[in-house]
Design a protein around this motif. Sequence first.
Motif, mmCIF file in Angstrom:
data_model
loop_
_atom_site.group_PDB
_atom_site.id
_atom_site.type_symbol
_atom_site.label_atom_id
_atom_site.label_comp_id
_atom_site.label_asym_id
_atom_site.label_seq_id
_atom_site.Cartn_x
_atom_site.Cartn_y
_atom_site.Cartn_z
ATOM 1 N N UNK A 166 4.071 -29.490 -23.160
ATOM 2 C CA UNK A 166 4.962 -28.335 -23.017
ATOM 3 C C UNK A 166 4.769 -27.350 -24.158
ATOM 4 N N UNK A 167 4.648 -27.867 -25.380
ATOM 5 C CA UNK A 167 4.500 -26.944 -26.508
ATOM 6 C C UNK A 167 3.817 -27.618 -27.679
ATOM 7 N N UNK A 168 3.057 -26.816 -28.408
ATOM 8 C CA UNK A 168 2.531 -27.162 -29.726
ATOM 9 C C UNK A 168 3.190 -26.215 -30.717
ATOM 10 N N UNK A 169 3.624 -26.720 -31.848
ATOM 11 C CA UNK A 169 4.264 -25.850 -32.818
ATOM 12 C C UNK A 169 5.735 -25.650 -32.495
ATOM 13 N N UNK A 170 6.374 -24.760 -33.256
ATOM 14 C CA UNK A 170 7.814 -24.557 -33.113
ATOM 15 C C UNK A 170 8.145 -23.732 -31.878
ATOM 16 N N UNK A 171 9.246 -24.094 -31.237
ATOM 17 C CA UNK A 171 9.777 -23.335 -30.107
ATOM 18 C C UNK A 171 11.289 -23.269 -30.247
ATOM 19 N N UNK A 172 11.858 -22.108 -29.968
ATOM 20 C CA UNK A 172 13.307 -21.961 -30.005
ATOM 21 C C UNK A 172 13.934 -22.755 -28.870
ATOM 22 N N UNK A 173 15.222 -23.017 -28.991
ATOM 23 C CA UNK A 173 15.923 -23.816 -27.986
ATOM 24 C C UNK A 173 15.762 -23.229 -26.588
ATOM 25 N N UNK A 174 15.952 -21.916 -26.460
ATOM 26 C CA UNK A 174 15.842 -21.281 -25.140
ATOM 27 C C UNK A 174 14.413 -21.314 -24.620
ATOM 28 N N UNK A 175 13.440 -21.244 -25.529
ATOM 29 C CA UNK A 175 12.038 -21.242 -25.117
ATOM 30 C C UNK A 175 11.596 -22.603 -24.603
ATOM 31 N N UNK A 176 12.171 -23.667 -25.140
ATOM 32 C CA UNK A 176 11.811 -25.010 -24.679
ATOM 33 C C UNK A 176 12.052 -25.136 -23.178
ATOM 34 N N UNK A 177 13.205 -24.669 -22.726
ATOM 35 C CA UNK A 177 13.516 -24.737 -21.300
ATOM 36 C C UNK A 177 12.536 -23.947 -20.459
ATOM 37 N N UNK A 178 12.187 -22.740 -20.917
ATOM 38 C CA UNK A 178 11.239 -21.913 -20.166
ATOM 39 C C UNK A 178 9.875 -22.587 -20.075
ATOM 40 N N UNK A 179 9.448 -23.229 -21.161
ATOM 41 C CA UNK A 179 8.142 -23.889 -21.161
ATOM 42 C C UNK A 179 8.144 -25.124 -20.260
ATOM 43 N N UNK A 180 9.252 -25.832 -20.233
ATOM 44 C CA UNK A 180 9.353 -26.985 -19.334
ATOM 45 C C UNK A 180 9.282 -26.528 -17.882
ATOM 46 N N UNK A 181 9.988 -25.458 -17.564
ATOM 47 C CA UNK A 181 9.974 -24.948 -16.191
ATOM 48 C C UNK A 181 8.593 -24.435 -15.807
ATOM 49 N N UNK A 182 7.899 -23.807 -16.753
ATOM 50 C CA UNK A 182 6.549 -23.327 -16.472
ATOM 51 C C UNK A 182 5.623 -24.491 -16.152
ATOM 52 N N UNK A 183 5.713 -25.557 -16.950
ATOM 53 C CA UNK A 183 4.884 -26.735 -16.694
ATOM 54 C C UNK A 183 5.247 -27.378 -15.364
ATOM 55 N N UNK A 184 6.542 -27.466 -15.082
ATOM 56 C CA UNK A 184 6.993 -28.094 -13.839
ATOM 57 C C UNK A 184 6.562 -27.289 -12.620
#
Length: 239
Positions: A166-184
């Motif tokens: 889902x992510x490498x490096x730092x991600x803000x709380x709101x960005x984590x959700x967006x990245x999970x949805x993108x992967x899904x």
Amino acid sequence: MDAARIRALDNPRNPDGTPSKDMIAYMYFQRVALDKAQNFAYAAQDAVSSDPILDETSRIPIDTGAITTFKRMVEDDKKSALNSLTQKAGLWFFFDSTCQYCAYQYQSLNAFVSQYRFPVRYISMDNKPLAGMRSFLPNRGLAQQLNLKVTPAIVLVVPPNNFYIVSHGMSATSTIGDKILLAAASRNLLPKEIKDRIDPYNKGIMTPEQMKISQQEQAKLDKDPNAFVDLIKDALGGK
């Protein structure tokens, strides 16, 4: 009109300083061209406003009140999608106890998990916990198997054996959700109706396959503009 412009450039004025006939003729040509452009613009506006397939505001609103409601609805749909994913997926968080970015990501991830109840495994690259971490697991080669090179890293895990970084490096709380949805979404982990709701900007867009069909039919379409219109309507009418 090009020939008239050249004549006007070569002979803009009469000997007495008044505009030449060539200049006056060119300006009238320009007036006609501007009138044609205005008529074209009005007709284009009418065509767009009378056909929802051409009208982009039928996909995405643009006025202030509507766009605020639209964005709120999209955010609500994203929350529902994330909550549905918690029933079939979890997260692995890879970190190093000496990594200051990992400490920040740990806090952001905890804030995210407090809102969306994803099960999380905290996996230490150096077999030591971060400050305040109650439990963790040693790496034991998992990072190498997933080809992880940087910490912090978050991996979406879908049993029995599906792993999506889902992510490498730092991600803000709101960005984590967006990245999970993108992967899904990219891995077809979401039903189509949910996928469409969380990505409304993709609604009504021709797919590469549909574009290829239009290119293959180009010779036929050039002869009959209505055939081209029908092809596009058939492709987008149901989206």
